[in-house]
Design an enzyme around this catalytic site. Structure first.
Site, PDB file in Angstrom:
ATOM      1  N   LYS A 112       0.807  -1.221   0.000  1.00 52.37           N
ATOM      2  CA  LYS A 112       0.000   0.000   0.000  1.00 52.37           C
ATOM      3  C   LYS A 112       0.843   1.275   0.000  1.00 52.37           C
ATOM      4  O   LYS A 112       0.532   2.236  -0.699  1.00 52.37           O
ATOM      5  CB  LYS A 112      -0.951  -0.013   1.195  1.00 52.37           C
ATOM      6  CG  LYS A 112      -1.957  -1.162   1.096  1.00 52.37           C
ATOM      7  CD  LYS A 112      -2.938  -1.177   2.232  1.00 52.37           C
ATOM      8  CE  LYS A 112      -3.610  -2.532   2.368  1.00 52.37           C
ATOM      9  NZ  LYS A 112      -4.366  -2.964   1.184  1.00 52.37           N
ATOM     10  N   ASP A 118      -5.418   2.646  -3.114  1.00 52.67           N
ATOM     11  CA  ASP A 118      -4.070   3.233  -3.101  1.00 52.67           C
ATOM     12  C   ASP A 118      -3.934   4.285  -4.200  1.00 52.67           C
ATOM     13  O   ASP A 118      -3.299   5.326  -4.002  1.00 52.67           O
ATOM     14  CB  ASP A 118      -3.007   2.150  -3.292  1.00 52.67           C
ATOM     15  CG  ASP A 118      -3.042   1.119  -2.179  1.00 52.67           C
ATOM     16  OD1 ASP A 118      -3.472   1.464  -1.057  1.00 52.67           O
ATOM     17  OD2 ASP A 118      -2.643  -0.039  -2.427  1.00 52.67           O
TER      18      ASP A 118
HETATM   19  O1  RIB Z   1      -3.829  -2.231  -1.530  1.00 55.58           O
HETATM   20  C1  RIB Z   1      -3.344  -3.198  -2.421  1.00 55.58           C
HETATM   21  C2  RIB Z   1      -2.086  -3.790  -1.893  1.00 55.58           C
HETATM   22  O2  RIB Z   1      -2.361  -4.481  -0.700  1.00 55.58           O
HETATM   23  C3  RIB Z   1      -1.431  -4.821  -2.784  1.00 55.58           C
HETATM   24  O3  RIB Z   1      -0.519  -4.259  -3.687  1.00 55.58           O
HETATM   25  C4  RIB Z   1      -0.799  -5.795  -1.828  1.00 55.58           C
HETATM   26  O4  RIB Z   1       0.597  -5.715  -1.843  1.00 55.58           O
HETATM   27  C5  RIB Z   1      -1.374  -5.438  -0.463  1.00 55.58           C
HETATM   28  O5  RIB Z   1      -0.440  -4.845   0.336  1.00 55.58           O
END
Ligand code: RIB
Ligand code: NA
Length: 309
Positions: free
Chosen positions: A41, A256
């Site tokens: 994230k 994200d």
């Molecule tokens: O929010 C998505 C992310 O959550 C992914 O990329 C994975 O790595 C987890 O951490």
């Protein structure tokens, strides 16, 4: 050097399997596609901000292994400053096993590994940069105390903070609320933190009020295809910011993409109303759900309508 956006957070190697549906306990099913990608994230949010044009730096820890070496190169390829990216031989680079079904939904197991070794020592090294940054972003895929300390450092230096309590923990230290200028989570995280259902816009309004009472300056709850709800101050009414209907291929990392975009807008347009930033961040995240993977699906400035800038 002054950074627009600094992220103190996680890096994970994403091991992604696409299948018609998610497997049940004890079950083996056939999937149709497997790929390895860059995720986590913290890094995802940093890279989305960088792709929109923010000058970014990442504070994180990876292993002294193949995945760690590759990850550092990935930051360089995305023009993210890597002076605060440390490599440790005591633990492996974080990994995320991800299953994605035909509706674009996912289930994820993360093994944080080296991410958990990021400590106040590395924060001290980054302090001169953190104290001059425009925006600092933290999540919960590293030791929560490290995130909290970073947010404190930023607040003491009047740096704007975004805190994304993901993945959510039920016993979140209440100090996190007081160091968050923007407290931004999704519906399931809001449910866990408030202890009540957040299944529609009305319930999200209520959850925003509840989270704001705990001491953050503003709250955003993201609601997937329903957009998000933004609450700017105590006593005001939360605003629903809808998103356009798109066909989701893979929603992994959409939150994200949203937060990375939000950080970019906060750094570049500090006086823009928060709901306008959320409206634009929705449109960035909307692009990301229409392609597979996390960072592989995050748009660059050149791919987006000029009205977003
Ligand atoms: O929010 C998505 C992310 O959550 C992914 O990329 C994975 O790595 C987890 O951490
Ligand atoms: Na995606």
């Amino acid at each position: 050097e002054v950074f627009d956006v600094m992220v103190v957070g996680s890096c994970m190697t994403d091991l992604v399997s696409q299948a018609p549906r998610l497997p049940k306990a004890g079950e083996t099913i056939h999937g149709h596609k497997f790929f390895i990608g860059f995720g986590g994230k913290g890094a995802n949010q940093c890279i989305q901000a960088a792709r929109l044009g923010a000058k970014t730096a990442m504070v994180c820890k990876v292993g002294k292994d193949f995945f760690g070496d590759n990850y550092i190169q990935n930051f360089k390829d995305n023009v993210v400053h890597t002076d605060f990216v440390e490599q440790s031989s005591d633990s492996a680079t974080g990994a995320a096993s991800i299953f994605v079904n035909s509706a674009g939904e996912n289930a994820i197991v993360i093994v944080a590994g080296a991410n958990m070794l990021l400590s106040s020592k590395e924060l001290q090294k980054a302090l001169p940069a953190i104290s001059h940054a425009k925006v600092l972003v933290c999540q919960l895929e590293i030791n929560p105390q490290t995130s909290l300390q970073a947010l404190h450092m930023a607040q003491e230096n009047k740096v704007k903070t975004i805190f994304n309590p993901a993945p959510a923990i039920p016993d979140l230290d209440p100090a996190f609320y007081r160091v968050s200028d923007v407290f931004c989570c999704n519906e399931s995280e809001a449910e866990l933190l408030t202890g009540s259902s957040v299944a529609n816009i009305e319930e999200a309004h209520w959850a925003c009020q509840e989270l704001l009472k705990r001491g953050c300056t503003t709250v955003i709850i993201t609601l997937g295809s329903q957009g998000c709800v933004v609450l700017k101050e105590q006593g005001s009414t939360p605003k629903h910011v809808p998103t356009n209907a798109v066909t989701a291929v893979d929603t992994t990392g959409a939150g994200d993409s949203f937060i990375g975009a939000l950080a970019f807008y906060m750094a570049h347009y500090p006086t823009m109303p928060l709901e306008e930033m959320a409206h634009r961040a929705n449109q960035v995240a909307e692009v990301s759900v229409q392609a597979v993977g996390t960072q592989t699906s995050f748009p660059f400035k050149k791919d987006l309508p000029v009205e977003l800038f």
